[in-house]
Design an enzyme around this catalytic site. Structure first.
Site, PDB file in Angstrom:
ATOM      1  N   VAL A 232       0.786  -1.134   0.039  1.00 44.81           N
ATOM      2  CA  VAL A 232      -0.075   0.082   0.332  1.00 44.81           C
ATOM      3  C   VAL A 232       0.512   1.171   0.085  1.00 44.81           C
ATOM      4  CG1 VAL A 232      -1.855  -0.918   0.553  1.00 44.81           C
ATOM      5  CG2 VAL A 232      -0.182   0.020   2.578  1.00 44.81           C
ATOM      6  N   SER A 233       0.562   2.506  -0.356  1.00 49.13           N
ATOM      7  CA  SER A 233       0.966   3.743  -0.665  1.00 49.13           C
ATOM      8  C   SER A 233       1.542   3.974   0.580  1.00 49.13           C
ATOM      9  CB  SER A 233       0.876   4.884  -1.866  1.00 49.13           C
ATOM     10  OG  SER A 233       0.426   3.977  -3.498  1.00 49.13           O
ATOM     11  N   THR A 234       0.459   3.823   1.263  1.00 49.39           N
ATOM     12  CA  THR A 234       0.471   5.321   2.470  1.00 49.39           C
ATOM     13  C   THR A 234       0.202   4.363   3.621  1.00 49.39           C
ATOM     14  OG1 THR A 234      -1.908   5.925   2.427  1.00 49.39           O
ATOM     15  CG2 THR A 234       0.026   7.260   1.443  1.00 49.39           C
TER      16      THR A 234
ATOM     17  N   GLN B  16      -3.634   2.968   4.203  1.00 49.65           N
ATOM     18  CA  GLN B  16      -4.124   2.355   3.933  1.00 49.65           C
ATOM     19  C   GLN B  16      -3.862   1.013   4.421  1.00 49.65           C
ATOM     20  OE1 GLN B  16      -2.163   2.915   0.250  1.00 49.65           O
ATOM     21  NE2 GLN B  16      -3.767   4.407  -0.884  1.00 49.65           N
TER      22      GLN B  16
ATOM     23  N   ARG C 161       5.733   1.317  -9.987  1.00 50.85           N
ATOM     24  CA  ARG C 161       5.039   2.100 -10.745  1.00 50.85           C
ATOM     25  C   ARG C 161       4.802   1.709 -11.581  1.00 50.85           C
ATOM     26  NH1 ARG C 161       0.688   4.544  -7.635  1.00 50.85           N
ATOM     27  NH2 ARG C 161       1.431   4.640  -5.173  1.00 50.85           N
TER      28      ARG C 161
END
Length: 191
Positions: free
Chosen positions: A8-10, A13, A68
């Protein structure tokens, strides 16, 4: 052995959805990261690479959880392939352990290379067109020609320190030294 990878990016999340999907896909062990896929520090992915053996399959919920960019994804798949490790994506239904899955990734790789070539060609054509119109690339000079001559004159008169000259003209020391070197190369000073 199927090994799961979730990201997850952050920190806000949660990995629940990915974790559940990976368990349902039969993953015996799941590695995870919290943070952008663009960062090089993905400790969970590094642990997965260290743990995985030839014949294992890395399973991801979606390909964007692994990488990404298409270029980075192809690099990761190539790395896995050199280690004899396959890749499965649940959401995209891609499996590099099958011949069809390998074909898809070869097509992705060819498209990425084609895109890089097009970008290089467009950049080169743009630079040529700008040169044809008399434009030079690069950063503009900090000082005009007259100001550069003044900087050289102040330096050769030796009445001011380097720091004083830089402060007066609003330039850095490396910039002043560049102007002095250019003047010296042109033979307009004995700096």
């Amino acid at each position: 052995m199927q090994l799961g990878y979730a990201r997850v990016s952050t920190d806000d999340q949660h990995l629940h959805l990915q974790h559940d999907a990976l368990q349902q896909a039969g993953c015996e062990q799941i590695f995870a990261d919290h943070g952008s896929g663009a960062t090089a520090d993905r400790s969970g992915f590094q642990r997965l690479l260290a743990y995985a053996r030839a014949g294992d399959i890395v399973v991801v919920w979606r390909l964007d959880r692994l990488s990404r960019s298409l270029k980075d994804l192809i690099d990761v798949v190539t790395l896995l392939d050199t280690k004899g490790i396959g890749l499965k994506s649940i959401h995209e239904s891609i499996d590099t352990t099958s011949s069809a899955g390998k074909l898809i990734f070869h097509i992705f790789g060819a498209l990425a290379e084609f895109e890089r070539t097009l970008i290089r060609e467009r950049t080169h054509a743009g630079l040529q067109a700008a040169r044809a119109r008399g434009r030079k690339g690069g950063r503009p000079k900090a000082l005009s020609v007259d100001q550069q001559a003044l900087a050289v004159k102040l330096y050769t008169e030796k009445q001011h320190t380097i720091a004083q000259i830089c402060r007066m003209l609003g330039i850095s020391k490396p910039t002043l030294y560049k102007y002095l070197a250019d003047a010296s190369a042109a033979g307009t000073t004995n700096a």
